[in-house]
Design a protein around this motif. Structure first.
Motif, PDB file in Angstrom:
ATOM      1  N   TYR A 194      22.608  -9.589  -2.553  1.00 26.70           N
ATOM      2  CA  TYR A 194      23.389  -9.509  -3.787  1.00 26.70           C
ATOM      3  C   TYR A 194      23.519 -10.851  -4.516  1.00 26.70           C
ATOM      4  CZ  TYR A 194      24.668  -4.777  -2.461  1.00 26.70           C
ATOM      5  OH  TYR A 194      24.616  -3.450  -2.139  1.00 26.70           O
ATOM      6  N   THR A 195      23.228 -11.951  -3.834  1.00 26.80           N
ATOM      7  CA  THR A 195      23.339 -13.254  -4.504  1.00 26.80           C
ATOM      8  C   THR A 195      22.208 -13.483  -5.495  1.00 26.80           C
ATOM      9  OG1 THR A 195      22.043 -14.522  -2.888  1.00 26.80           O
ATOM     10  CG2 THR A 195      24.423 -14.297  -2.461  1.00 26.80           C
ATOM     11  N   THR A 252      29.302 -14.486   0.340  1.00 26.88           N
ATOM     12  CA  THR A 252      28.286 -14.655   1.381  1.00 26.88           C
ATOM     13  C   THR A 252      28.546 -15.924   2.187  1.00 26.88           C
ATOM     14  OG1 THR A 252      26.652 -13.428   0.112  1.00 26.88           O
ATOM     15  CG2 THR A 252      25.803 -14.926   1.798  1.00 26.88           C
ATOM     16  N   PRO A 312      29.070 -13.078  -5.489  1.00 20.69           N
ATOM     17  CA  PRO A 312      28.386 -12.727  -4.239  1.00 20.69           C
ATOM     18  C   PRO A 312      28.008 -13.958  -3.411  1.00 20.69           C
ATOM     19  CG  PRO A 312      27.490 -11.439  -6.049  1.00 20.69           C
ATOM     20  CD  PRO A 312      28.405 -12.473  -6.648  1.00 20.69           C
ATOM     21  N   THR A 313      27.671 -15.052  -4.070  1.00 22.23           N
ATOM     22  CA  THR A 313      27.318 -16.280  -3.340  1.00 22.23           C
ATOM     23  C   THR A 313      28.516 -16.811  -2.571  1.00 22.23           C
ATOM     24  OG1 THR A 313      25.564 -16.874  -4.899  1.00 22.23           O
ATOM     25  CG2 THR A 313      26.530 -18.669  -3.595  1.00 22.23           C
ATOM     26  N   TRP A 373      27.155 -11.453   5.674  1.00 21.18           N
ATOM     27  CA  TRP A 373      26.376 -12.488   4.978  1.00 21.18           C
ATOM     28  C   TRP A 373      24.915 -12.093   4.827  1.00 21.18           C
ATOM     29  CZ3 TRP A 373      22.202 -14.996   6.874  1.00 21.18           C
ATOM     30  CH2 TRP A 373      22.106 -15.276   8.239  1.00 21.18           C
ATOM     31  N   ARG A 378      24.196 -15.668  -8.517  1.00 16.88           N
ATOM     32  CA  ARG A 378      25.405 -14.929  -8.882  1.00 16.88           C
ATOM     33  C   ARG A 378      26.587 -15.532  -8.130  1.00 16.88           C
ATOM     34  NH1 ARG A 378      24.700  -9.036  -7.803  1.00 16.88           N
ATOM     35  NH2 ARG A 378      26.504  -8.869  -9.171  1.00 16.88           N
ATOM     36  N   PHE A 414      21.110 -16.924  -4.876  1.00 16.03           N
ATOM     37  CA  PHE A 414      22.297 -17.762  -5.093  1.00 16.03           C
ATOM     38  C   PHE A 414      22.538 -18.058  -6.571  1.00 16.03           C
ATOM     39  CE2 PHE A 414      20.924 -18.674  -0.738  1.00 16.03           C
ATOM     40  CZ  PHE A 414      22.078 -18.310  -0.050  1.00 16.03           C
TER      41      PHE A 414
END
Length: 104
Positions: free
Chosen positions: A22-23, A35, A31-32, A16, A28, A26
């Motif tokens: 990568y989010t 995570t 990835p969100t 996480w 995307r 938040f």
């Protein structure tokens, strides 16, 4: 088995922490979601491990695994600095994790 569960919880913590990058705040969705799944799995497994481990030991090892793994992956994936001093400090954290396992 408890230590294995705690180790897996630490791996999800790494997941996480890295996933947050990568989010992109938040924004995307995939990835969100991944995570958030890692966050929940990490805390749930920590809770299971703390049924038998002392809270201080369990929490310190869990965060230590997350810290070491995230720092190393940050160097590999994102080009975070990999100085000798930084690597030595990561080694000290790792020594603390091993020490807590040995004395528990």
């Amino acid at each position: 088995m408890t230590w294995f569960i705690l180790f897996v919880a630490g791996l999800f913590e790494i997941g996480w922490a890295i996933g947050l990058k990568y989010t992109e705040g938040f924004t995307r969705p995939i990835p969100t979601i991944l995570t958030l799944v890692c966050m929940v799995a990490s805390v749930l497994l920590l809770g299971v491990a703390l049924k038998t481990l002392p809270v201080g030991t369990g929490y310190a090892v869990w965060t230590g695994i997350g810290t070491v793994g995230t720092a190393i992956l940050g160097m590999i994936l994102f080009g975070d600095p990999a100085t000798i001093l930084r690597i030595a400090c990561i080694g000290l954290i790792l020594a603390g994790i091993i020490g807590l396992k040995v004395v528990s």
